[in-house]
Design a protein around this motif. Structure first.
Motif, mmCIF file in Angstrom:
data_model
loop_
_atom_site.group_PDB
_atom_site.id
_atom_site.type_symbol
_atom_site.label_atom_id
_atom_site.label_comp_id
_atom_site.label_asym_id
_atom_site.label_seq_id
_atom_site.Cartn_x
_atom_site.Cartn_y
_atom_site.Cartn_z
ATOM 1 N N GLY A 130 0.795 -1.222 0.000
ATOM 2 C CA GLY A 130 0.000 0.000 0.000
ATOM 3 C C GLY A 130 0.823 1.265 0.000
ATOM 4 O O GLY A 130 0.329 2.336 -0.364
ATOM 5 N N ASN A 131 2.109 1.181 0.405
ATOM 6 C CA ASN A 131 3.011 2.336 0.379
ATOM 7 C C ASN A 131 3.923 2.330 -0.836
ATOM 8 O O ASN A 131 4.933 3.033 -0.870
ATOM 9 C CB ASN A 131 3.852 2.367 1.659
ATOM 10 N N THR B 218 -7.987 -5.610 -4.981
ATOM 11 C CA THR B 218 -8.133 -4.723 -3.827
ATOM 12 C C THR B 218 -7.331 -5.303 -2.667
ATOM 13 O O THR B 218 -7.473 -6.486 -2.348
ATOM 14 C CB THR B 218 -9.601 -4.577 -3.418
ATOM 15 N N ASN C 102 -5.983 6.440 -5.915
ATOM 16 C CA ASN C 102 -5.827 5.436 -4.868
ATOM 17 C C ASN C 102 -6.753 5.824 -3.725
ATOM 18 O O ASN C 102 -6.667 6.933 -3.202
ATOM 19 C CB ASN C 102 -4.371 5.362 -4.395
ATOM 20 N N GLU C 103 -7.634 4.915 -3.367
ATOM 21 C CA GLU C 103 -8.552 5.161 -2.259
ATOM 22 C C GLU C 103 -8.159 4.257 -1.092
ATOM 23 O O GLU C 103 -8.060 3.037 -1.247
ATOM 24 C CB GLU C 103 -9.996 4.895 -2.669
ATOM 25 N N LEU C 104 -7.927 4.870 0.061
ATOM 26 C CA LEU C 104 -7.490 4.144 1.251
ATOM 27 C C LEU C 104 -8.494 4.389 2.376
ATOM 28 O O LEU C 104 -8.662 5.517 2.833
ATOM 29 C CB LEU C 104 -6.091 4.605 1.680
ATOM 30 N N LYS D 229 -8.168 -0.834 3.804
ATOM 31 C CA LYS D 229 -8.555 -1.320 2.481
ATOM 32 C C LYS D 229 -8.062 -0.318 1.456
ATOM 33 O O LYS D 229 -8.407 0.861 1.499
ATOM 34 C CB LYS D 229 -10.071 -1.471 2.396
ATOM 35 N N SER D 230 -7.230 -0.809 0.533
ATOM 36 C CA SER D 230 -6.641 0.061 -0.490
ATOM 37 C C SER D 230 -7.129 -0.388 -1.862
ATOM 38 O O SER D 230 -6.992 -1.561 -2.228
ATOM 39 C CB SER D 230 -5.110 0.006 -0.424
ATOM 40 N N ARG D 231 -7.679 0.565 -2.595
ATOM 41 C CA ARG D 231 -8.211 0.250 -3.927
ATOM 42 C C ARG D 231 -7.588 1.184 -4.943
ATOM 43 O O ARG D 231 -7.762 2.402 -4.878
ATOM 44 C CB ARG D 231 -9.737 0.391 -3.934
ATOM 45 N N ARG D 232 -6.828 0.610 -5.852
ATOM 46 C CA ARG D 232 -6.275 1.385 -6.958
ATOM 47 C C ARG D 232 -7.205 1.287 -8.160
ATOM 48 O O ARG D 232 -8.164 0.537 -8.161
ATOM 49 C CB ARG D 232 -4.873 0.876 -7.316
#
Length: 823
Positions: A177-178, A770, A294-296, A785-788
């Motif tokens: 995620g980073n 995801t 990117n939604e985190l 939760k990370s969604r690209r």
């Protein structure tokens, strides 16, 4: 004392190690003595011959390559289709049969051992209305000399993508995620571009890889256990090799790709090459424009002695666009038959503009709403780079002995303008206090100077000696100024402003000796590196100095049971030094509840690595590996309390140790002539021991797997379709657990007889990519939760032009020992 301690890690009992060494030398001498007479009468060169059956023999050429993909010889068949390569030494080879720009046939790897080889008749069928029917193309995954090689153009799923996206799809590779690159569960990977260590890390490296289009990349090498010849930095090496022309005359290519998911993307590449017997002039230029998001989403819970105190529910949405220009121009000039002089200049200009919208709902112990915080952020990062290289190679004899020298200068300039506007409201929506307005600017510079020289001497009877030295000087200067604009006039924020200077000298020398007997090949190496580091925090007048010298032995034992069966044992010791950003002790603002801070007390990590590899026909490969890491550098997000408020801090800590066990399998299958399946699987287990934020872990880890299957279908009329599926099981990184996820990519390609190619690719067809997980400490738990951007459709067009006659390629060297850790 430090050298002795490091040696003690490798050889815990000096007397026992001495006995083992003496026994090994005695055995080596004994084997040599018993075979010396036989070797005197054994042949040192062999013949590889064959015959081509096709409707048109004229204008065919056969190019022979060694295992390193270096062109050895070019021959032409006679009128009967017969050809032969004379005076070949023992080793692995493969050849290509070409007509013009097209590959008609790519052979399997051929092992030349102790006799001449006559190949079965090669039948090639060509169609008049088509360019050619390609009997065999480069597989997506290959293994040569301890490297796993990904041939980027051989997989349609890479169409229109970026280098970062390609790495994310590679077997055993994860992008967290980073945006950190993780290989088979291990982080702190050394990224190289054309054999040169990238000086960038963290966000800057990720932004550069986002801007590097797939169309500019020839192949990616995954080197999990490098020898002493390589820089000792990093738990493993990922080398991205860019395209470079090898044909004689003037030739080149152009490609463009356009696509979109939620946002538009465009990649463009152009390269041109002119080669004759005296010189080779080459140039390339790439431009990429990409918009993405990117939604985190984060659920953070803070506890006191097991009792819930506060909950932060965060929704962070980041939209960003990248404009990346990079190019290179170079010249290789044959001064004499034995002296080759090369020079090159490359540049990069990367503008990265993320916009963030972070909303946080703060809840009390009983989940009652307390307040709401919203942060709008806007950043403009500009990274500019220019690199210059001068290299010379002296060929000492016809056996391949050479002396090469490289001088490098690299200059990076980074500027960043940042703005954060934060508002806090109570549960009724009424403002609490005044809005917090923060403005900042970063001016960063990085200079790298490097010199290296490598000597290779090849003796008869398969004996090879290598030696070399490298020296580098790195200086990073970062000046960060933040001002609080909540009041007038603006006030300098001393908690966030920061001026940090980092200086590093590395001196290295190595030696390798390799010897091949009938079936056994041994490579023994030793590298020594001296590191001198100074970190100066001008804001607080804090100075951190470190000096250490360490030894890095390596060994490879390879035994060839038959031409089809090979077993290899690979041992090495490596180091990972903290990068400049990881050592910088001041804060980097992210939003109202999160910041990043460096750790000046971070120690370098060291690792012991062991690999056992079995290969069948150089295609079916199984690798069993184990790594033991001391002072493992781990990225952590931990809770702290500042001014009575709960804050989360992203930083790096040294864990006491980490261990990795893995089994990597490569299994290509060809059910029919028109269907190729390239399967790979990584099974690995990572365990961790250490203490962070009052939380102790002891041998915590999990068994996980990463499976990749690529199906290539030749549909006729030069149409090729591809389906690529990937699955990653649950994985644990110290305090973090990542849930399983999967994705499916598809592609279609059409080649035309005018040297053009069209490709259509759809990535993440089912919107399934995801990343979800949880971080747990004694008084803190975070679900995220990370969604690209999902389901990206790309259309690509490429055109090749110019001469198609192959000339001998020249690998331009570089100072490849330094620079990966930027400001």
């Amino acid at each position: 004392m430090r050298i002795q301690r490091n040696l003690h890690m490798i050889m815990p009992n000096h007397s026992k190690a001495r006995c083992i060494l003496i026994t090994f030398i005695a055995l080596l001498l004994s084997v040599s003595a018993t075979k010396i007479m036989a070797q005197q009468v054994q042949r040192n060169d062999f013949i590889l011959s064959g015959k081509i059956a096709t409707t048109e023999i004229t204008s065919l050429e056969i190019n022979l390559f060694n295992a390193e993909a270096k062109l050895i010889k070019t021959e032409f068949p006679n009128q009967q289709g017969e050809f032969r390569f004379d005076a070949l030494s023992k080793g692995a080879y493969y050849f290509k049969i070409r007509r013009g720009q097209s590959d008609l046939y790519n052979s399997e790897v051929i092992q030349v051992t102790d006799h001449d080889i006559a190949l079965p008749e090669i039948r090639i069928i060509e169609q008049r209305l088509e360019t050619v029917v390609i009997n065999k193309s480069r597989p997506f995954i290959e293994r040569h000399d301890g490297k796993m090689i990904l041939n980027v153009e051989s997989s349609l799923q890479n169409t229109g993508g970026s280098a970062l996206e390609i790495l994310g799809k590679a077997p055993g590779v994860t992008i967290d995620g980073n945006d950190n690159v993780i290989l088979r569960g291990k982080n702190n990977i050394l990224i190289q571009i054309d054999g040169k260590n990238s000086p960038l890390t963290g966000d800057e490296l990720a932004n550069y890889l986002r801007g590097l289009p797939a169309s500019a990349i020839d192949k990616i090498e995954l080197i999990t256990n490098p020898s002493a010849k390589y820089d000792a930095a990093g738990t493993a090496i990922i080398n991205i090799k860019l395209k470079k022309g090898t044909n004689k005359g003037t030739n080149g290519s152009f490609s463009t790709a356009l696509g979109a998911g939620r946002y538009v993307k465009n990649n463009n590449s152009f390269n041109i090459n002119h080669r004759n017997n005296k010189f080779n002039l080459f140039a390339n230029y790439n431009f990429a424009y990409r918009e993405a998001f990117n939604e985190l989403m984060i659920d953070r819970k803070f506890y006191t002695e097991g009792n819930l105190e506060k909950t932060y529910l965060q929704d962070n949405f980041f939209k960003f666009n990248t404009r990346n220009h990079n190019g290179k121009i170079g010249l290789d000039y044959n001064l004499t038959e034995k002296n080759l002089l090369g020079a090159s200049v490359s540049f990069t200009s990367n503008v990265f503009k993320p916009r963030g919208d972070s909303k946080t709902a703060i809840l009390g112990p009983n989940d009652q709403p307390l307040s709401h915080t919203a942060t709008l952020s806007q950043t403009a990062n500009t990274l500019k780079n220019i690199s210059a290289n001068l290299n010379h190679k002296y060929s000492m004899d016809t056996l391949g002995s050479e002396l090469s020298t490289d001088i490098d200068f690299i200059r990076y300039v980074n500027t960043s303008n940042q703005g954060f506007d934060t508002k806090t409201n109570n549960n009724e929506g009424e403002p609490i206090g005044i809005p917090y307005i923060l403005r900042g600017k970063t001016d960063g510079g990085l200079n790298i100077y490097a010199l290296k020289s490598d000597w290779i001497k090849i003796f008869p009877k398969n004996l090879k000696l290598e030696a070399g030295f490298k020296t580098s000087y790195v200086k990073s200067d970062n000046d960060i100024e933040f001002y609080d604009h909540s009041t007038s006039p603006a006030v300098r924020d001393t908690n966030k402003s920061n001026h940090y200077i980092y200086q590093e000298h590395i001196y290295a020398a190595y030696g390798n000796v390799s010897k091949k007997w009938n079936k056994l090949k041994t490579v023994l190496g030793l590298r020594i590196e001296k590191t001198d580091v100074t970190g100066i925090q001008l804001t607080t007048a804090q100075i951190n100095k470190r000096q250490y010298t360490q030894l890095f032995p390596s060994a490879v034992f390879s035994y060839e049971f038959t031409t089809d069966h090979n077993l290899e044992v690979n041992l090495s010791r490596r180091i990972n030094r903290p990068n400049y950003q990881q050592l910088n002790p001041f804060k980097y603002y992210i939003n109202a509840t999160t910041y990043r801070v460096g750790n000046p007390d971070l120690n370098a990590q060291t690792s012991q690595n062991y690999e056992l590899t079995y290969s069948f026909k150089s295609r079916y490969i199984a690798t069993l590996s184990y790594s033991k890491i001391s002072n493992n550098i781990t990225t952590v997000i931990k809770p702290v309390i500042e001014n009575g408020e709960n804050i989360t801090v992203q930083t790096e800590e040294n864990l006491k140790s980490a261990s990795y066990y893995s089994l990597n399998l490569i299994l290509p299958i060809k059910p029919t002539n028109w269907w190729d399946i390239n399967n790979s699987a990584n099974f690995y287990y990572g365990s961790y021991t250490g203490n962070v934020s009052g939380t102790q872990i002891n041998n915590i880890g999990n068994f996980t797997l990463d499976m990749n299957s690529i199906h290539t279908l030749k549909l006729g009329k030069n149409f090729v379709a591809e389906l690529a599926a990937n699955y990653k099981a649950t994985e644990v990184y110290a305090f973090v657990r990542i849930d399983p996820y999967w994705y499916l990519n598809i592609g279609l390609q059409k080649k035309f007889k005018d040297k053009t190619t069209l490709k259509l690719a759809v990535s993440d067809l089912f919107n399934s990519n995801t990343i979800k997980g949880v971080t747990v400490y004694n008084d803190y738990k975070e679900n995220f939760k990370s969604r690209r951007e999902p389901r990206v459709v790309m259309l690509s067009y490429s055109y090749n032009f110019g001469s198609t006659k192959t000339g001998q390629s020249r690998k331009t060297g570089a100072a490849d020992d330094l620079k990966r850790r930027a400001e």
